[in-house]
Structures are given as C-alpha cells and as structure tokens.
Design a protein around this motif. Structure first.
Motif, PDB file in Angstrom:
ATOM      1  N   GLY A   1      23.094   8.943   6.251  1.00 18.15           N
ATOM      2  CA  GLY A   1      21.677   9.374   6.078  1.00 18.15           C
ATOM      3  C   GLY A   1      20.703   8.291   6.320  1.00 18.15           C
ATOM      4  N   ALA A   2      21.006   7.260   6.626  1.00 17.20           N
ATOM      5  CA  ALA A   2      20.007   6.120   6.909  1.00 17.20           C
ATOM      6  C   ALA A   2      20.298   4.994   7.525  1.00 17.20           C
ATOM      7  CB  ALA A   2      19.432   5.908   5.438  1.00 17.20           C
ATOM      8  N   ALA A   3      19.722   4.307   8.339  1.00 23.71           N
ATOM      9  CA  ALA A   3      19.979   2.950   8.772  1.00 23.71           C
ATOM     10  C   ALA A   3      18.899   2.116   7.922  1.00 23.71           C
ATOM     11  CB  ALA A   3      19.826   2.639  10.276  1.00 23.71           C
ATOM     12  N   TRP A   4      19.407   0.905   7.411  1.00 25.52           N
ATOM     13  CA  TRP A   4      18.659   0.190   6.627  1.00 25.52           C
ATOM     14  C   TRP A   4      18.648  -1.221   7.312  1.00 25.52           C
ATOM     15  CZ3 TRP A   4      16.527   1.362   1.806  1.00 25.52           C
ATOM     16  CH2 TRP A   4      16.826   2.432   1.299  1.00 25.52           C
ATOM     17  N   PHE A   5      17.118  -1.980   7.575  1.00 28.68           N
ATOM     18  CA  PHE A   5      17.010  -2.946   7.823  1.00 28.68           C
ATOM     19  C   PHE A   5      16.343  -4.038   7.090  1.00 28.68           C
ATOM     20  CE2 PHE A   5      17.038   0.520  11.120  1.00 28.68           C
ATOM     21  CZ  PHE A   5      17.486  -0.359  12.353  1.00 28.68           C
TER      22      PHE A   5
ATOM     23  N   LYS B   1      13.768   1.900   5.973  1.00 26.17           N
ATOM     24  CA  LYS B   1      14.892   2.827   5.891  1.00 26.17           C
ATOM     25  C   LYS B   1      14.527   3.722   6.885  1.00 26.17           C
ATOM     26  CE  LYS B   1      16.708   6.624   2.951  1.00 26.17           C
ATOM     27  NZ  LYS B   1      16.374   7.416   1.671  1.00 26.17           N
ATOM     28  N   LEU B   2      15.325   3.862   7.964  1.00 26.31           N
ATOM     29  CA  LEU B   2      15.263   4.614   9.039  1.00 26.31           C
ATOM     30  C   LEU B   2      16.045   5.871   8.821  1.00 26.31           C
ATOM     31  CD1 LEU B   2      14.329   5.976  11.802  1.00 26.31           C
ATOM     32  CD2 LEU B   2      16.350   4.390  12.857  1.00 26.31           C
ATOM     33  N   ARG B   3      15.607   7.050   8.344  1.00 25.07           N
ATOM     34  CA  ARG B   3      16.233   8.343   7.888  1.00 25.07           C
ATOM     35  C   ARG B   3      16.780   8.953   9.073  1.00 25.07           C
ATOM     36  NH1 ARG B   3      14.310  12.677   6.099  1.00 25.07           N
ATOM     37  NH2 ARG B   3      12.591  12.561   7.333  1.00 25.07           N
ATOM     38  N   LEU B   4      18.083   9.334   9.014  1.00 26.01           N
ATOM     39  CA  LEU B   4      18.929  10.098   9.944  1.00 26.01           C
ATOM     40  C   LEU B   4      19.132  11.549   9.700  1.00 26.01           C
ATOM     41  CD1 LEU B   4      21.894   7.313  10.278  1.00 26.01           C
ATOM     42  CD2 LEU B   4      19.374   7.505  11.486  1.00 26.01           C
ATOM     43  N   GLY B   5      18.850  12.512  10.544  1.00 28.95           N
ATOM     44  CA  GLY B   5      19.169  13.828  10.402  1.00 28.95           C
ATOM     45  C   GLY B   5      20.779  14.060  10.130  1.00 28.95           C
ATOM     46  N   GLY B   6      21.152  15.029   9.936  1.00 28.58           N
ATOM     47  CA  GLY B   6      22.387  15.830   9.846  1.00 28.58           C
ATOM     48  C   GLY B   6      23.189  15.400  11.037  1.00 28.58           C
ATOM     49  N   HIS B   7      23.024  15.223  12.103  1.00 28.56           N
ATOM     50  CA  HIS B   7      23.773  14.864  13.221  1.00 28.56           C
ATOM     51  C   HIS B   7      23.760  13.496  13.717  1.00 28.56           C
ATOM     52  CE1 HIS B   7      24.787  18.958  13.831  1.00 28.56           C
ATOM     53  NE2 HIS B   7      23.763  19.216  13.838  1.00 28.56           N
ATOM     54  N   GLY B   8      22.930  12.639  12.679  1.00 32.05           N
ATOM     55  CA  GLY B   8      22.877  10.973  12.928  1.00 32.05           C
ATOM     56  C   GLY B   8      21.540  10.852  13.697  1.00 32.05           C
ATOM     57  N   GLU B   9      20.785  11.806  14.087  1.00 30.29           N
ATOM     58  CA  GLU B   9      19.644  11.537  15.114  1.00 30.29           C
ATOM     59  C   GLU B   9      18.479  10.802  14.133  1.00 30.29           C
ATOM     60  OE1 GLU B   9      18.906  15.777  13.341  1.00 30.29           O
ATOM     61  OE2 GLU B   9      20.554  14.370  13.853  1.00 30.29           O
ATOM     62  N   PRO B  10      17.838   9.811  14.558  1.00 28.05           N
ATOM     63  CA  PRO B  10      17.009   9.178  13.856  1.00 28.05           C
ATOM     64  C   PRO B  10      15.924   9.825  13.669  1.00 28.05           C
ATOM     65  CG  PRO B  10      16.815   8.481  16.152  1.00 28.05           C
ATOM     66  CD  PRO B  10      18.126   9.443  15.956  1.00 28.05           C
ATOM     67  N   LEU B  11      15.042   9.676  12.489  1.00 27.64           N
ATOM     68  CA  LEU B  11      13.724  10.451  12.112  1.00 27.64           C
ATOM     69  C   LEU B  11      12.589   9.602  11.821  1.00 27.64           C
ATOM     70  CD1 LEU B  11      15.711  13.073   9.610  1.00 27.64           C
ATOM     71  CD2 LEU B  11      15.110  13.419  12.160  1.00 27.64           C
ATOM     72  N   ASP B  12      12.492   9.274  10.792  1.00 28.79           N
ATOM     73  CA  ASP B  12      11.262   8.421  10.317  1.00 28.79           C
ATOM     74  C   ASP B  12      11.761   7.129   9.721  1.00 28.79           C
ATOM     75  OD1 ASP B  12      11.639   9.557   8.007  1.00 28.79           O
ATOM     76  OD2 ASP B  12      10.065  11.045   8.191  1.00 28.79           O
ATOM     77  N   VAL B  13      10.581   6.307   9.616  1.00 31.16           N
ATOM     78  CA  VAL B  13      10.834   5.054   9.105  1.00 31.16           C
ATOM     79  C   VAL B  13      10.325   4.818   7.684  1.00 31.16           C
ATOM     80  CG1 VAL B  13      10.676   2.385   8.923  1.00 31.16           C
ATOM     81  CG2 VAL B  13      11.412   3.718  10.970  1.00 31.16           C
ATOM     82  N   GLU B  14      10.646   4.664   6.636  1.00 33.59           N
ATOM     83  CA  GLU B  14      10.067   4.276   5.237  1.00 33.59           C
ATOM     84  C   GLU B  14      10.242   2.789   4.705  1.00 33.59           C
ATOM     85  OE1 GLU B  14      11.221   5.775   0.561  1.00 33.59           O
ATOM     86  OE2 GLU B  14      12.128   6.833   2.138  1.00 33.59           O
TER      87      GLU B  14
END
Length: 319
Positions: A148-152, A162-175
């Motif tokens: 659900g996320a990529a962390w940097f 935290k780059l949130r990822l969608g259900g298919h791994g697509e990047p959404l938004d950054v928190e």
C-alpha cells in the motif's frame, strides 16, 4: 557549488574522515573474497564510466537496476552476464537518483531524488518517467516498498515521505510523516537507509547521528521512533539496509564493510553476527539480493567524480 554538489561533497568528506569509526564494536569479521563463488555468473561487473551509482534494486528476475547521482539515469544489467544499458535517461543534472526499488511485478521503479526533493516513478520496461512528485524535502535518500505504500527517507529533515499506492500498485499521492520519539536530528546526513521489520509492522531507519549511529524502529502510523537495541554496536556510516528473513545487512559505506545482525521478529533488538569486508569494496552504498549472493554498487565517494571515473558492482555470498 550547486546544492547537489554541496550535499555529495559533504558526504565524501564524511566518508574520508570516518572510515574506521565503530569498527571495534563488532565481533567477528568475515572476508567475502575468501569464499568460493559460482564461476558461471560474474561476481564483479562494470557500470558506465562517470555513472556515479548509489542505489540498487533487484526484483523477481535476475537484473540489477542502478541509479545515477550525476543525472538521474537508470542502468539495468543482467546478473548472469554483467552486461547492461541505460534504460532511463533521467532528468539531467540536479535531478539525481539515490535509492531505488522495483515493485513485486517488475513493472515500476520508485526513485529517491536526492536534493532535488523529488520522488519519481519510472516504467521499468520502457524507462519512461511516469510521475514526478515535489516533496519540498531537502534530500530524499532511500526507499522501501510496503503493502500500500512506498516510504522514503529525508537525510536533512526529521520526516518520512509516504507515497500511497492504489489497489494495483499505482502511485497516488504523497504524505509527510514527521519523526518523533527517540529520533534525534543532526546538522548533516542523519536518516539514510530504510527497511521493514521482520514482522512487517514497523519500519527500520538508519540514524547516522544519534548516539554515534543507531538503527531506529518507526511506527508507520505515527512516526514515533524507538532505538533498536544492537547490543552496543554502532552504525555511524550506515547506508543501505537489506533484510533477508531476520538477517539484516547494514552497508557501512565509509568503512568498506557490511555489518550483519540477527533481529527479533519485531525488529526491536539485534545481535551482531559478523562484519563482511572485501578488497573489492570501494565505498559500497546499498545492497540487494539474488539467490545466494548480495550485490553492492561501489559509489567511490572517496574520489572526486569525473566523466571517466570507473565504477563497478561486486557480489558477495549471503551469510
């Protein structure tokens, strides 16, 4: 100097002055070059001259991906032959690629953009840059993927991205997630490598400043950090992290070594196993595994890079 030049000049200075720090705190030392290796696959292969590698990613196929500090390019090499090519040209000077990871399907690369403050995603097959996120950060250093996320990490600010990822791994938004608790921010490079704990419930982050170099466990929901008990061992030059089961490899780039720890499931405590050294190490920075080998790019932070500076990748046996 441009901001990128200043950041990496500071990093080279830290490398040159801290080469032996903390070495006596570890027990046994393993010399990787003394262990026999498979003859069929190369245990050392070149990267392009002047490439300035830092990060490495290996997915479910035997290919290594390497990011360039010079211009953000991504180079892909076959681990079977050592041959490769640039698959993504990057955005040019001022847009480096530091840490990188590839998704479980081998479709997308996640790039940490250093002091450009960027997070970028790249199509691993075509090399096309998909998205560029401006974090407002100072030095986006390393990345780890979780469900659900990529962390940097950011080396100059006490926060994670935290780059949130969608259900298919697509990047959404950054928190932005502030780091609190035991986290102590230094004036220079502080946060560096990032991994998950063995049980997957928390993140592990290198703090190169606090208490002479520590490993911190971070609650991804709150950002609260707690120092991991490493039995007195320090990681002042800790860079990339690689977790295989409960075995954690910490690349101590300035010391030309990899420190190996055995963690408990929660990642709150670690016991020193060994230190790996190798005469082929020339300031390795990050690590990724394939089969029974660990691959590390030599960043050569102890020299001033030129367009003709040679770089390479070395493979060592897993502990």
């Amino acid at each position: 100097m441009a901001p990128t030049d200043r950041s990496f000049a500071r990093r080279r200075l830290l490398t040159a002055t801290a080469a032996l720090t903390g070495a006596a705190l570890l027990g046994g030392t393993a010399h990787a070059a003394e262990t026999p290796r498979k003859a069929a696959w190369p245990d050392r292969f070149p990267l392009p001259d002047g490439f300035q590698p830092e990060g490495i990613a290996i997915g479910t196929r035997p290919f290594g991906y390497f990011g360039s500090l010079a211009d953000g390019a991504v180079y892909r090499a076959s681990l079977a032959t050592g041959r490769g090519s640039v698959i993504s040209k990057g955005l040019g000077e001022g847009h480096p690629t530091v840490g990188l990871k590839i998704d479980p399907h081998g479709h997308r690369l996640f790039l940490a953009g250093g002091d450009s403050g960027e997070i970028r995603t790249v199509d691993a097959r075509s090399g096309a840059i998909e998205k560029v996120y401006a974090t407002g950060g100072t030095f986006v250093n390393d990345v780890i993927l979780t469900p659900g996320a990529a962390w940097f990490t950011d080396s100059f600010k006490p926060q994670l991205y935290k780059l949130r990822l969608g259900g298919h791994g697509e990047p959404l938004d950054v928190e932005t997630v502030p780091l609190t608790g035991d986290w102590v921010q230094g004036d220079d490079f502080t946060a560096n490598g990032i991994e998950r704990t063995p049980d997957g419930r928390a993140l592990l982050v290198v703090n190169a400043f606090a208490d002479g170099g520590t490993l911190e466990s971070v609650d991804p929901r709150t950002g609260v950090a707690r120092a991991v008990d490493l039995g007195g061992a320090k990681i002042p030059n800790g860079d990339g992290l690689l977790l295989l089961g409960r075995t954690l490899y910490v690349v101590q780039q300035a010391q030309n070594a990899v420190d190996v720890f055995r963690l408990n499931a929660a990642g709150t405590k670690g016991t020193t196993i060994t230190r790996i050294t190798d005469p082929r190490f020339r300031i390795p920075t990050t690590a990724a595994a394939w089969g029974d080998r660990i691959y590390l790019p030599n960043a050569r932070f102890d020299v001033d890079p030129t367009p003709t500076t040679d770089y390479d990748v070395v493979a060592i046996p897993r502990v």
